[in-house]
Design a protein around this motif. Sequence first.
Motif, short mmCIF file in Angstrom:
data_model
loop_
_atom_site.label_atom_id
_atom_site.label_comp_id
_atom_site.label_asym_id
_atom_site.label_seq_id
_atom_site.Cartn_x
_atom_site.Cartn_y
_atom_site.Cartn_z
N THR A 1 0.84 -1.20 0.00
CA THR A 1 0.00 0.00 0.00
C THR A 1 0.87 1.25 0.00
N LEU A 2 0.29 2.32 -0.46
CA LEU A 2 0.91 3.64 -0.33
C LEU A 2 -0.12 4.52 0.38
N THR A 3 0.25 5.02 1.56
CA THR A 3 -0.66 5.84 2.34
C THR A 3 -0.32 7.31 2.11
N LEU A 4 -1.33 8.08 1.74
CA LEU A 4 -1.12 9.51 1.50
C LEU A 4 -1.75 10.29 2.63
N ILE A 5 -1.02 11.28 3.12
CA ILE A 5 -1.54 12.08 4.23
C ILE A 5 -1.57 13.55 3.83
N SER A 6 -2.75 14.13 3.91
CA SER A 6 -2.90 15.55 3.59
C SER A 6 -3.08 16.28 4.92
N ASP A 7 -2.05 16.99 5.33
CA ASP A 7 -2.05 17.60 6.65
C ASP A 7 -2.50 19.06 6.57
N LYS A 8 -3.75 19.29 6.96
CA LYS A 8 -4.32 20.65 6.86
C LYS A 8 -3.78 21.58 7.94
N THR A 9 -3.11 21.02 8.94
CA THR A 9 -2.60 21.90 9.99
C THR A 9 -1.28 22.53 9.56
N LYS A 10 -0.72 22.07 8.43
CA LYS A 10 0.51 22.67 7.91
C LYS A 10 0.16 23.44 6.64
N LEU A 11 1.10 24.30 6.20
CA LEU A 11 0.89 25.02 4.95
C LEU A 11 0.86 24.05 3.80
N TYR A 12 -0.10 24.19 2.93
CA TYR A 12 -0.13 23.28 1.78
C TYR A 12 -0.85 23.95 0.62
N ASP A 13 -0.58 23.49 -0.58
CA ASP A 13 -1.16 24.08 -1.77
C ASP A 13 -2.15 23.17 -2.46
N ASP A 14 -2.51 22.06 -1.81
CA ASP A 14 -3.42 21.11 -2.46
C ASP A 14 -4.79 21.75 -2.71
N LYS A 15 -5.42 21.29 -3.78
CA LYS A 15 -6.75 21.83 -4.13
C LYS A 15 -7.73 20.70 -4.37
N VAL A 16 -9.02 20.97 -4.13
CA VAL A 16 -10.07 20.02 -4.52
C VAL A 16 -10.94 20.72 -5.55
N VAL A 17 -10.99 20.20 -6.77
CA VAL A 17 -11.82 20.77 -7.82
C VAL A 17 -12.73 19.66 -8.35
N ASP A 18 -14.04 19.89 -8.28
CA ASP A 18 -15.02 18.88 -8.74
C ASP A 18 -14.72 17.49 -8.19
N ASP A 19 -14.49 17.42 -6.89
CA ASP A 19 -14.24 16.14 -6.21
C ASP A 19 -12.95 15.44 -6.63
N ILE A 20 -12.09 16.14 -7.34
CA ILE A 20 -10.76 15.58 -7.64
C ILE A 20 -9.75 16.30 -6.75
N TYR A 21 -8.97 15.51 -6.03
CA TYR A 21 -7.97 16.07 -5.13
C TYR A 21 -6.65 16.22 -5.89
N HIS A 22 -6.09 17.42 -5.92
CA HIS A 22 -4.82 17.65 -6.62
C HIS A 22 -3.70 17.62 -5.57
N TYR A 23 -3.10 16.44 -5.46
CA TYR A 23 -2.18 16.15 -4.36
C TYR A 23 -0.73 16.44 -4.77
N THR A 24 -0.03 17.25 -3.98
CA THR A 24 1.37 17.57 -4.27
C THR A 24 2.27 16.44 -3.80
N GLY A 25 3.19 16.02 -4.67
CA GLY A 25 4.06 14.88 -4.39
C GLY A 25 5.09 15.12 -3.31
N MET A 26 6.08 14.26 -3.26
CA MET A 26 7.07 14.27 -2.19
C MET A 26 8.31 15.05 -2.58
N GLY A 27 8.97 15.62 -1.57
CA GLY A 27 10.17 16.42 -1.78
C GLY A 27 9.92 17.81 -1.21
N GLN A 28 10.60 18.14 -0.09
CA GLN A 28 10.32 19.37 0.64
C GLN A 28 11.01 20.60 0.05
N SER A 29 12.20 20.41 -0.57
CA SER A 29 12.89 21.57 -1.11
C SER A 29 13.48 21.23 -2.48
N GLY A 30 13.64 22.24 -3.31
CA GLY A 30 14.14 22.04 -4.68
C GLY A 30 13.08 21.41 -5.56
#
Length: 294
Positions: A38-67
Amino acid sequence: MTMTRPLAINEVVNNQQLCEVFLCAPQGGMRKSNRTNTLTLISDKTKLYDDKVVDDIYHYTGMGQSGDQKMSGQNLTLAESDGNGVEIHFFEVMKPREYTYRGQVELAGEPYQGQQKDQDGRQRLVWIFPLRLMDNKAKFTKPPSATNDKQELKEEFKGIQQVENLPITQTEKERLIKARIGQGKFKKLLIERECKCALCGVTDPRVLIASHIKPWSASTNEERLDVNNGLLLCPNHDALFDKQLISFDVQGKIVISQTLDEAARIFMNVNEGLRVELTEKQLGYMEYHHQNLI
Ligand SMILES: [Zn+2]
Protein backbone atom coordinates in the motif's frame (compact mmCIF):
# COMPACT_ATOMS: atom_id res chain seq x y z
CA MET A 1 -1.92 -8.66 1.60
CA THR A 2 -3.62 -5.34 2.12
CA MET A 3 -4.62 -3.45 5.32
CA THR A 4 -4.29 -5.58 8.47
CA ARG A 5 -7.83 -4.53 9.46
CA PRO A 6 -10.44 -2.64 7.45
CA LEU A 7 -10.95 1.02 8.33
CA ALA A 8 -14.35 2.68 7.99
CA ILE A 9 -14.66 5.79 5.84
CA ASN A 10 -14.16 8.86 8.09
CA GLU A 11 -12.76 6.72 10.92
CA VAL A 12 -10.27 8.70 12.99
CA VAL A 13 -7.07 6.97 14.12
CA ASN A 14 -3.84 8.09 15.70
CA ASN A 15 -0.44 7.69 14.10
CA GLN A 16 0.35 4.43 15.88
CA GLN A 17 -2.92 2.83 14.78
CA LEU A 18 -2.35 4.02 11.22
CA CYS A 19 1.08 2.37 11.20
CA GLU A 20 -0.38 -0.86 12.60
CA VAL A 21 -3.07 -1.01 9.92
CA PHE A 22 -0.73 -0.39 6.97
CA LEU A 23 2.57 -1.62 8.49
CA CYS A 24 4.19 1.59 7.28
CA ALA A 25 6.73 4.09 8.62
CA PRO A 26 5.49 6.50 11.31
CA GLN A 27 6.43 9.68 9.43
CA GLY A 28 6.14 11.34 6.03
CA GLY A 29 3.25 12.46 3.86
CA MET A 30 3.59 9.48 1.49
CA ARG A 31 4.24 6.17 3.22
CA LYS A 32 4.97 3.06 1.16
CA SER A 33 4.65 -0.35 2.76
CA ASN A 34 5.97 -3.38 0.91
CA ARG A 35 4.42 -5.69 3.51
CA THR A 36 0.85 -4.57 2.77
CA ASN A 37 1.58 -3.35 -0.78
CA THR A 38 0.00 0.00 0.00
CA LEU A 39 0.91 3.64 -0.33
CA THR A 40 -0.66 5.84 2.34
CA LEU A 41 -1.12 9.51 1.50
CA ILE A 42 -1.54 12.08 4.23
CA SER A 43 -2.90 15.55 3.59
CA ASP A 44 -2.05 17.60 6.65
CA LYS A 45 -4.32 20.65 6.86
CA THR A 46 -2.60 21.90 9.99
CA LYS A 47 0.51 22.67 7.91
CA LEU A 48 0.89 25.02 4.95
CA TYR A 49 -0.13 23.28 1.78
CA ASP A 50 -1.16 24.08 -1.77
CA ASP A 51 -3.42 21.11 -2.46
CA LYS A 52 -6.75 21.83 -4.13
CA VAL A 53 -10.07 20.02 -4.52
CA VAL A 54 -11.82 20.77 -7.82
CA ASP A 55 -15.02 18.88 -8.74
CA ASP A 56 -14.24 16.14 -6.21
CA ILE A 57 -10.76 15.58 -7.64
CA TYR A 58 -7.97 16.07 -5.13
CA HIS A 59 -4.82 17.65 -6.62
CA TYR A 60 -2.18 16.15 -4.36
CA THR A 61 1.37 17.57 -4.27
CA GLY A 62 4.06 14.88 -4.39
CA MET A 63 7.07 14.27 -2.19
CA GLY A 64 10.17 16.42 -1.78
CA GLN A 65 10.32 19.37 0.64
CA SER A 66 12.89 21.57 -1.11
CA GLY A 67 14.14 22.04 -4.68
CA ASP A 68 12.42 20.61 -7.76
CA GLN A 69 10.49 17.41 -7.08
CA LYS A 70 11.66 14.34 -8.99
CA MET A 71 9.56 11.60 -10.56
CA SER A 72 11.13 8.83 -8.52
CA GLY A 73 10.58 6.86 -5.32
CA GLN A 74 7.05 7.25 -3.95
CA ASN A 75 6.10 9.85 -6.55
CA LEU A 76 6.81 7.20 -9.19
CA THR A 77 4.90 4.54 -7.24
CA LEU A 78 1.87 6.83 -7.18
CA ALA A 79 2.26 7.77 -10.87
CA GLU A 80 2.29 4.09 -11.84
CA SER A 81 -0.44 3.01 -9.42
CA ASP A 82 -2.97 2.26 -12.16
CA GLY A 83 -0.76 -0.65 -13.24
CA ASN A 84 1.57 -1.65 -10.39
CA GLY A 85 -1.06 -3.17 -8.06
CA VAL A 86 -0.24 -0.87 -5.13
CA GLU A 87 -3.35 0.28 -3.22
CA ILE A 88 -3.46 4.00 -2.45
CA HIS A 89 -5.15 5.02 0.81
CA PHE A 90 -5.92 8.61 1.76
CA PHE A 91 -5.98 10.39 5.13
CA GLU A 92 -6.64 13.98 6.10
CA VAL A 93 -5.31 15.65 9.24
CA MET A 94 -7.51 18.49 10.44
CA LYS A 95 -6.21 18.52 13.99
CA PRO A 96 -2.77 17.56 15.25
CA ARG A 97 -2.35 13.79 15.75
CA GLU A 98 -5.81 12.84 14.37
CA TYR A 99 -5.82 11.03 11.02
CA THR A 100 -9.21 10.82 9.29
CA TYR A 101 -9.49 7.97 6.79
CA ARG A 102 -11.16 9.06 3.54
CA GLY A 103 -10.79 5.71 1.77
CA GLN A 104 -8.97 4.27 -1.19
CA VAL A 105 -8.11 6.60 -4.09
CA GLU A 106 -7.06 6.15 -7.70
CA LEU A 107 -5.47 8.41 -10.28
CA ALA A 108 -8.08 10.54 -12.03
CA GLY A 109 -5.66 11.69 -14.74
CA GLU A 110 -1.98 12.02 -15.64
CA PRO A 111 0.28 13.57 -13.00
CA TYR A 112 1.37 17.06 -14.06
CA GLN A 113 3.98 19.62 -13.01
CA GLY A 114 3.27 22.95 -11.29
CA GLN A 115 5.14 25.81 -9.62
CA GLN A 116 4.99 26.08 -5.83
CA LYS A 117 7.13 27.65 -3.13
CA ASP A 118 9.32 25.26 -1.12
CA GLN A 119 9.93 25.40 2.64
CA ASP A 120 12.52 28.16 2.18
CA GLY A 121 10.14 30.26 0.09
CA ARG A 122 11.85 29.53 -3.25
CA GLN A 123 9.84 28.77 -6.37
CA ARG A 124 10.29 25.19 -7.52
CA LEU A 125 8.68 22.56 -9.74
CA VAL A 126 6.41 20.04 -8.06
CA TRP A 127 4.51 16.99 -9.25
CA ILE A 128 0.77 17.08 -8.77
CA PHE A 129 -1.40 13.95 -8.78
CA PRO A 130 -5.13 14.21 -9.55
CA LEU A 131 -6.87 11.68 -7.27
CA ARG A 132 -10.41 10.37 -7.07
CA LEU A 133 -12.03 8.53 -4.14
CA MET A 134 -13.13 5.03 -5.12
CA ASP A 135 -16.04 4.86 -2.67
CA ASN A 136 -18.73 7.26 -3.87
CA LYS A 137 -19.96 7.90 -0.31
CA ALA A 138 -16.57 9.28 0.68
CA LYS A 139 -15.65 12.96 0.38
CA PHE A 140 -12.52 15.06 0.58
CA THR A 141 -12.57 18.13 2.78
CA LYS A 142 -12.60 21.27 0.71
CA PRO A 143 -9.75 23.63 1.59
CA PRO A 144 -10.93 26.26 4.10
CA SER A 145 -10.34 29.09 1.63
CA ALA A 146 -13.37 28.03 -0.42
CA THR A 147 -15.15 31.34 -1.00
CA ASN A 148 -18.40 29.62 -1.98
CA ASP A 149 -18.78 28.28 1.55
CA LYS A 150 -18.47 31.77 2.98
CA GLN A 151 -21.02 33.14 0.53
CA GLU A 152 -23.49 30.37 1.39
CA LEU A 153 -22.98 31.00 5.10
CA LYS A 154 -23.58 34.71 4.59
CA GLU A 155 -26.88 34.09 2.82
CA GLU A 156 -27.99 31.64 5.49
CA PHE A 157 -27.04 33.96 8.36
CA LYS A 158 -28.92 36.85 6.78
CA GLY A 159 -32.07 34.75 7.24
CA ILE A 160 -31.13 33.88 10.81
CA GLN A 161 -30.55 37.54 11.70
CA GLN A 162 -34.19 38.25 10.95
CA VAL A 163 -35.10 36.15 13.98
CA GLU A 164 -33.89 39.11 16.05
CA ASN A 165 -36.84 41.17 14.82
CA LEU A 166 -39.49 38.65 15.85
CA PRO A 167 -41.85 39.62 18.73
CA ILE A 168 -40.59 36.89 21.10
CA THR A 169 -38.43 36.86 24.22
CA GLN A 170 -34.63 36.99 24.09
CA THR A 171 -34.39 33.40 25.34
CA GLU A 172 -36.74 32.19 22.64
CA LYS A 173 -34.76 34.09 20.01
CA GLU A 174 -31.52 32.52 21.15
CA ARG A 175 -33.04 29.05 21.10
CA LEU A 176 -34.41 29.58 17.61
CA ILE A 177 -31.12 30.99 16.30
CA LYS A 178 -29.17 28.11 17.75
CA ALA A 179 -31.52 25.59 16.15
CA ARG A 180 -31.25 27.31 12.77
CA ILE A 181 -27.43 27.40 12.89
CA GLY A 182 -27.43 23.76 13.88
CA GLN A 183 -29.29 22.67 10.76
CA GLY A 184 -27.33 24.38 8.05
CA LYS A 185 -24.05 25.06 6.37
CA PHE A 186 -22.15 25.97 9.54
CA LYS A 187 -22.78 22.51 10.98
CA LYS A 188 -21.89 20.85 7.68
CA LEU A 189 -18.54 22.64 7.54
CA LEU A 190 -17.82 21.75 11.15
CA ILE A 191 -18.66 18.08 10.62
CA GLU A 192 -16.34 17.94 7.62
CA ARG A 193 -13.57 19.33 9.76
CA GLU A 194 -14.17 17.75 13.16
CA CYS A 195 -16.08 14.49 12.45
CA LYS A 196 -17.05 13.97 16.11
CA CYS A 197 -17.83 15.54 19.49
CA ALA A 198 -14.71 17.42 20.64
CA LEU A 199 -14.95 15.73 24.05
CA CYS A 200 -16.16 12.19 23.44
CA GLY A 201 -16.63 9.62 20.71
CA VAL A 202 -20.11 10.56 19.42
CA THR A 203 -19.90 10.74 15.61
CA ASP A 204 -23.55 10.46 14.52
CA PRO A 205 -24.25 13.71 12.61
CA ARG A 206 -27.96 13.47 13.48
CA VAL A 207 -27.27 14.25 17.14
CA LEU A 208 -24.10 16.36 16.92
CA ILE A 209 -24.65 20.05 17.62
CA ALA A 210 -22.70 22.91 16.04
CA SER A 211 -22.30 25.90 18.33
CA HIS A 212 -20.48 29.18 18.20
CA ILE A 213 -17.74 29.34 20.84
CA LYS A 214 -18.19 33.07 21.25
CA PRO A 215 -22.00 33.25 21.33
CA TRP A 216 -23.93 34.49 18.30
CA SER A 217 -25.32 37.45 20.25
CA ALA A 218 -21.82 38.63 21.24
CA SER A 219 -20.13 37.95 17.86
CA THR A 220 -19.58 40.40 15.03
CA ASN A 221 -20.91 39.40 11.60
CA GLU A 222 -17.38 38.37 10.60
CA GLU A 223 -17.05 36.18 13.72
CA ARG A 224 -20.42 34.57 13.04
CA LEU A 225 -19.20 33.41 9.64
CA ASP A 226 -15.91 32.06 10.96
CA VAL A 227 -15.88 28.27 11.23
CA ASN A 228 -12.97 28.60 13.68
CA ASN A 229 -15.55 30.09 16.03
CA GLY A 230 -17.38 26.75 15.95
CA LEU A 231 -17.31 23.71 18.16
CA LEU A 232 -18.97 20.38 17.45
CA LEU A 233 -20.38 18.65 20.53
CA CYS A 234 -22.79 15.87 21.48
CA PRO A 235 -26.06 16.97 23.17
CA ASN A 236 -24.75 16.51 26.75
CA HIS A 237 -21.50 18.32 26.20
CA ASP A 238 -23.18 21.04 24.14
CA ALA A 239 -25.71 21.72 26.90
CA LEU A 240 -22.91 22.20 29.43
CA PHE A 241 -20.84 24.35 27.08
CA ASP A 242 -23.81 26.44 25.98
CA LYS A 243 -24.82 27.17 29.57
CA GLN A 244 -21.21 28.11 30.46
CA LEU A 245 -20.91 25.20 32.89
CA ILE A 246 -17.78 23.95 31.16
CA SER A 247 -15.11 25.77 29.19
CA PHE A 248 -11.47 25.25 28.15
CA ASP A 249 -8.24 26.98 29.16
CA VAL A 250 -5.36 28.00 26.88
CA GLN A 251 -3.99 24.44 26.91
CA GLY A 252 -7.38 23.06 25.87
CA LYS A 253 -7.89 21.57 29.33
CA ILE A 254 -11.47 21.43 30.56
CA VAL A 255 -12.60 23.87 33.26
CA ILE A 256 -15.74 22.76 35.07
CA SER A 257 -18.02 25.15 36.93
CA GLN A 258 -17.93 24.73 40.73
CA THR A 259 -21.73 24.81 40.62
CA LEU A 260 -21.91 21.48 38.82
CA ASP A 261 -22.31 18.72 41.41
CA GLU A 262 -20.74 15.27 41.39
CA ALA A 263 -23.83 13.43 40.14
CA ALA A 264 -24.26 15.85 37.22
CA ARG A 265 -20.59 15.43 36.33
CA ILE A 266 -20.94 11.66 36.24
CA PHE A 267 -24.20 11.53 34.31
CA MET A 268 -23.16 14.28 31.87
CA ASN A 269 -19.84 12.54 31.27
CA VAL A 270 -17.35 15.25 32.28
CA ASN A 271 -14.27 15.03 34.46
CA GLU A 272 -11.17 17.10 35.13
CA GLY A 273 -9.03 14.90 32.87
CA LEU A 274 -10.76 15.89 29.61
CA ARG A 275 -9.13 18.16 27.05
CA VAL A 276 -9.64 19.30 23.49
CA GLU A 277 -7.22 20.19 20.69
CA LEU A 278 -7.76 23.82 19.75
CA THR A 279 -6.25 25.77 16.88
CA GLU A 280 -4.82 29.25 17.49
CA LYS A 281 -7.96 30.83 16.06
CA GLN A 282 -10.31 28.71 18.16
CA LEU A 283 -8.31 29.69 21.24
CA GLY A 284 -9.02 33.37 20.65
CA TYR A 285 -12.76 32.70 20.80
CA MET A 286 -12.38 30.27 23.70
CA GLU A 287 -10.77 32.95 25.86
CA TYR A 288 -13.99 34.93 25.57
CA HIS A 289 -16.06 31.87 26.48
CA HIS A 290 -13.83 30.95 29.42
CA GLN A 291 -14.17 34.40 31.00
CA ASN A 292 -17.91 33.84 31.24
CA LEU A 293 -17.79 30.51 33.06
CA ILE A 294 -20.40 30.35 35.79
ZN1 LIG B 1 -19.59 14.49 23.76
